[in-house]
Design a protein around this motif. Structure first.
Motif, mmCIF file in Angstrom:
data_model
loop_
_atom_site.group_PDB
_atom_site.id
_atom_site.type_symbol
_atom_site.label_atom_id
_atom_site.label_comp_id
_atom_site.label_asym_id
_atom_site.label_seq_id
_atom_site.Cartn_x
_atom_site.Cartn_y
_atom_site.Cartn_z
ATOM 1 N N LYS A 57 0.851 -1.177 0.000
ATOM 2 C CA LYS A 57 0.000 0.000 0.000
ATOM 3 C C LYS A 57 0.893 1.234 0.000
ATOM 4 N N ASN A 58 0.281 2.370 -0.298
ATOM 5 C CA ASN A 58 1.030 3.618 -0.183
ATOM 6 C C ASN A 58 1.623 3.695 1.212
ATOM 7 N N GLU A 59 2.895 4.073 1.278
ATOM 8 C CA GLU A 59 3.628 3.961 2.528
ATOM 9 C C GLU A 59 3.107 4.876 3.631
ATOM 10 N N ASN A 60 2.357 5.897 3.266
ATOM 11 C CA ASN A 60 1.947 6.892 4.259
ATOM 12 C C ASN A 60 0.433 6.956 4.425
ATOM 13 N N THR A 61 -0.242 5.842 4.259
ATOM 14 C CA THR A 61 -1.698 5.881 4.235
ATOM 15 C C THR A 61 -2.302 6.290 5.571
ATOM 16 N N GLN A 62 -1.619 6.110 6.670
ATOM 17 C CA GLN A 62 -2.182 6.430 7.971
ATOM 18 C C GLN A 62 -1.960 7.889 8.371
ATOM 19 N N GLU A 63 -1.213 8.592 7.562
ATOM 20 C CA GLU A 63 -0.909 9.959 7.905
ATOM 21 C C GLU A 63 -1.816 10.916 7.160
ATOM 22 N N ASP A 64 -1.969 12.054 7.717
ATOM 23 C CA ASP A 64 -2.746 13.097 7.065
ATOM 24 C C ASP A 64 -2.043 13.543 5.793
ATOM 25 N N ALA A 65 -2.817 13.720 4.702
ATOM 26 C CA ALA A 65 -2.207 14.065 3.416
ATOM 27 C C ALA A 65 -1.437 15.372 3.497
ATOM 28 N N GLY A 66 -1.947 16.316 4.277
ATOM 29 C CA GLY A 66 -1.239 17.590 4.427
ATOM 30 C C GLY A 66 0.105 17.411 5.093
ATOM 31 N N ASP A 67 0.177 16.524 6.097
ATOM 32 C CA ASP A 67 1.452 16.244 6.760
ATOM 33 C C ASP A 67 2.435 15.591 5.795
ATOM 34 N N ILE A 68 1.945 14.670 4.972
ATOM 35 C CA ILE A 68 2.812 13.999 4.003
ATOM 36 C C ILE A 68 3.382 15.017 3.030
ATOM 37 N N LEU A 69 2.528 15.926 2.563
ATOM 38 C CA LEU A 69 2.988 16.944 1.625
ATOM 39 C C LEU A 69 4.072 17.811 2.256
ATOM 40 N N SER A 70 3.863 18.209 3.504
ATOM 41 C CA SER A 70 4.865 19.033 4.191
ATOM 42 C C SER A 70 6.173 18.277 4.352
ATOM 43 N N GLN A 71 6.075 17.007 4.720
ATOM 44 C CA GLN A 71 7.277 16.194 4.903
ATOM 45 C C GLN A 71 8.045 16.049 3.589
ATOM 46 N N ARG A 72 7.311 15.827 2.512
ATOM 47 C CA ARG A 72 7.981 15.639 1.223
ATOM 48 C C ARG A 72 8.629 16.933 0.749
ATOM 49 N N ARG A 73 7.963 18.045 0.955
ATOM 50 C CA ARG A 73 8.563 19.314 0.558
ATOM 51 C C ARG A 73 9.859 19.571 1.346
ATOM 52 N N ARG A 74 9.808 19.238 2.627
ATOM 53 C CA ARG A 74 11.001 19.408 3.471
ATOM 54 C C ARG A 74 12.115 18.463 3.002
ATOM 55 N N LYS A 75 11.743 17.238 2.693
ATOM 56 C CA LYS A 75 12.739 16.274 2.236
ATOM 57 C C LYS A 75 13.348 16.713 0.903
ATOM 58 N N ASN A 76 12.527 17.233 0.007
ATOM 59 C CA ASN A 76 13.046 17.697 -1.278
ATOM 60 C C ASN A 76 14.082 18.798 -1.091
ATOM 61 N N LYS A 77 13.810 19.713 -0.162
ATOM 62 C CA LYS A 77 14.765 20.794 0.111
ATOM 63 C C LYS A 77 16.082 20.232 0.642
ATOM 64 N N GLU A 78 15.963 19.254 1.529
ATOM 65 C CA GLU A 78 17.164 18.651 2.097
ATOM 66 C C GLU A 78 17.975 17.924 1.028
ATOM 67 N N MET A 79 17.293 17.231 0.131
ATOM 68 C CA MET A 79 17.990 16.516 -0.937
ATOM 69 C C MET A 79 18.670 17.493 -1.889
ATOM 70 N N LYS A 80 17.982 18.582 -2.215
ATOM 71 C CA LYS A 80 18.593 19.596 -3.071
ATOM 72 C C LYS A 80 19.820 20.211 -2.390
ATOM 73 N N ALA A 81 19.687 20.481 -1.071
ATOM 74 C CA ALA A 81 20.809 21.073 -0.324
ATOM 75 C C ALA A 81 22.008 20.140 -0.297
ATOM 76 N N ALA A 82 21.735 18.837 -0.388
ATOM 77 C CA ALA A 82 22.821 17.848 -0.395
ATOM 78 C C ALA A 82 23.423 17.665 -1.787
ATOM 79 N N GLY A 83 22.940 18.461 -2.746
ATOM 80 C CA GLY A 83 23.494 18.404 -4.098
ATOM 81 C C GLY A 83 22.859 17.368 -4.996
ATOM 82 N N ILE A 84 21.739 16.814 -4.608
ATOM 83 C CA ILE A 84 21.056 15.809 -5.424
ATOM 84 C C ILE A 84 20.161 16.511 -6.441
ATOM 85 N N ASN A 85 20.339 16.177 -7.699
ATOM 86 C CA ASN A 85 19.482 16.721 -8.764
ATOM 87 C C ASN A 85 18.182 15.934 -8.792
#
Length: 503
Positions: free
Chosen positions: A5-33
């Protein structure tokens, strides 16, 4: 492999979106394209499957190497290895096997990835213990990071309102929706091929018009700043296509977008697709014969059969279809007393008794067609031509030589709804002027859908138009029939809806 199943099904969709946006920033900061554009695809997934079917013995660690790309639809992690499922533009899925010892840093990147991300995988093929062909990944690339999570797999996207608003997600999650639009595309292609092989010329006519003509409908109005004038989005291409017949093109057709400022229903969308064709030296009878050929051809091309199952009915598109005069249909199918057919006052009383909305000012022809719409149309399940429409509701149709109160016009009905409208064209400019004047009077009396006067079109007729017949066919309604869709919104990729605020 059982898909997760989708890995985050028990979490609120808004929380998942916030987490992913934060993770994307961290990955970009680490030099990942997160959005590279240098991965080369060697095979689509359907091409890989064809290779397997053609030579399964060649597959294996010493066999051909494939590079595929697509969206990760499922992830099953097992510590230092994982199985993923990838779907590409063909709609096909393929499994891939990822190992830390093979991929190194790429596997570390994979651990930060989510269902919905686009990836590229290169490798040879092997079969799992369950017999599934699987890519043994020698390279693995992130191609595009998805920020928003896909709907949870086992419930998917089912709510029609959300499906229509987010058609892109609908197409990702619901394979049957994808098939609807593949069928629609095949339908349009089959229609186009049918007419081109019969010598018709495909043309394009204006979508913004000085006079909204060719149908009775309320148009959308727009404004041209440079010319300082209002224009109408076309309600039909008819009058321009007939101008081309005047100009010497004897066979023309257009698959066109029309716009009518009307309500939204299971059969109506304010923006819709029609196919109209015009054929010099033909009659309404020729059009009906051609329609029988056309629909059988298209049904066979799209579904593989001339019998189509639609909402519990087996619709047959082969053979010769019934042709019933409108007045006879009102009596034989609609239950109207034959004595009332030319008695306007009697019909008004009958309509009131049946709770059919008809105004006291409407002419006999319009009263008859309104009764038909309610009493007869829903009962016409198999393809049926209704012929002999009154002049009052047919401002562009040639009068019948046998009865000048009627026209050489038909409408085609299938599954209880109109699919096509055709007629021998009115090419007498004086008669056309009088018909337009009748329509203008109806507009002045309050009918916003009555036809406008079009002096330029009358002038074109004065140059001479050969005897001609023309027909329009609703492509959206035909797509409904060929895909068993109950609502027109199911066959329009982006149906019109009221806007909502974005989060």
């Amino acid at each position: 492999m059982q898909e997760n199943k989708n890995e985050n099904t028990q979490e609120d969709a808004g929380d998942i979106l916030s987490q992913r946006r934060r993770k994307n920033k961290e990955m970009k900061a680490a030099g990942i394209n997160l959005y590279p554009n240098d991965f080369k695809v060697s095979h689509g997934i359907n091409a890989v499957r064809q290779e397997i079917e053609g030579a399964p013995d060649r597959m294996g660690p010493d066999g051909p190497v494939f590079s595929v790309a697509g969206r990760m639809m499922a992830i099953n992690r097992f510590g230092k290895s994982a199985f993923i499922r990838i779907k590409d533009g063909s709609g096909e899925l393929i499994q891939a096997y990822l190992q830390s010892k093979m991929l190194g840093e790429a596997f570390d990147l994979f651990k930060q990835m989510d269902v919905g991300d686009f990836v590229g995988v290169t490798g040879t093929l092997f079969t799992t213990r369950t017999g599934e062909w699987t890519l043994d990944a020698s390279t693995f690339r992130l191609l595009s990071k998805a920020t928003r999570p896909l709907p949870e797999k086992y419930h998917g996207l089912k709510d029609p309102e959300k499906r229509y608003r987010k058609r892109y997600v609908d197409l990702i999650m619901n394979p049957e929706v994808r098939e609807i639009f593949l069928r629609r595309s095949r339908m349009i292609q089959a229609v186009r091929e049918f007419f081109i092989t019969r010598g018709f010329l495909e043309v394009e006519t204006p979508m913004m018009q000085v006079v909204a003509g060719g149908a009775e409908a309320t148009p959308f109005v727009t404004h041209h700043n440079a010319l300082g004038m209002d224009l109408f989005l076309r309600i039909a291409p008819e009058l321009y296509l007939k101008r081309l017949v005047v100009g010497g093109f004897d066979k023309v057709f257009e698959i066109n977008r029309n716009f009518r400022n009307e309500g939204v229903s299971t059969r109506h969308n304010p923006e819709f697709t029609m196919m109209e064709f015009y054929w010099a030296y033909a009659t309404d009878a020729d059009l009906m014969a051609l329609s029988e050929e056309l629909f059988a051809h298209v049904a066979k091309a799209v579904t593989g059969d001339v019998v189509v199952n639609y909402q519990g009915h087996a619709i047959r598109f082969d053979g010769i279809w019934p042709k019933i005069p409108l007045l006879d249909a009102l009596v034989e199918i609609g239950g109207v007393d034959k004595k009332l057919l030319d008695d306007r006052e009697g019909l008004l009383a009958f309509a009131k008794e049946k709770n059919i909305s008809v105004t006291k000012t409407e002419k006999l022809g319009k009263v008859l067609t309104k009764l038909f719409d309610v009493l007869v149309e829903p009962k016409l399940i198999q393809p049926t031509f209704i012929t002999g429409y009154p002049v009052e509701v047919s401002p562009l149709s040639r009068r019948s030589d046998k009865n000048p109160m009627l026209t050489e016009r038909f409408e085609l009905f299938v599954a209880g709804r109109e699919i096509g409208n055709g007629f021998s064209e009115l090419n007498d400019p004086e008669d056309q002027r009088q018909r337009f004047l009748m329509q203008v009077q109806e507009r002045e009396a309050g009918d916003a859908e009555a036809h406008m006067m079009d002096e330029d079109y009358i002038e074109a007729l004065e140059y001479g138009m050969p005897p001609t017949a023309g027909q329009g066919i609703g492509m959206d309604r035909l797509a409904m029939l060929l895909t068993d869709a109950a609502s027109i919104r199911e066959v329009i990729l982006f149906p019109h809806m009221k806007p909502v605020s974005h989060q």
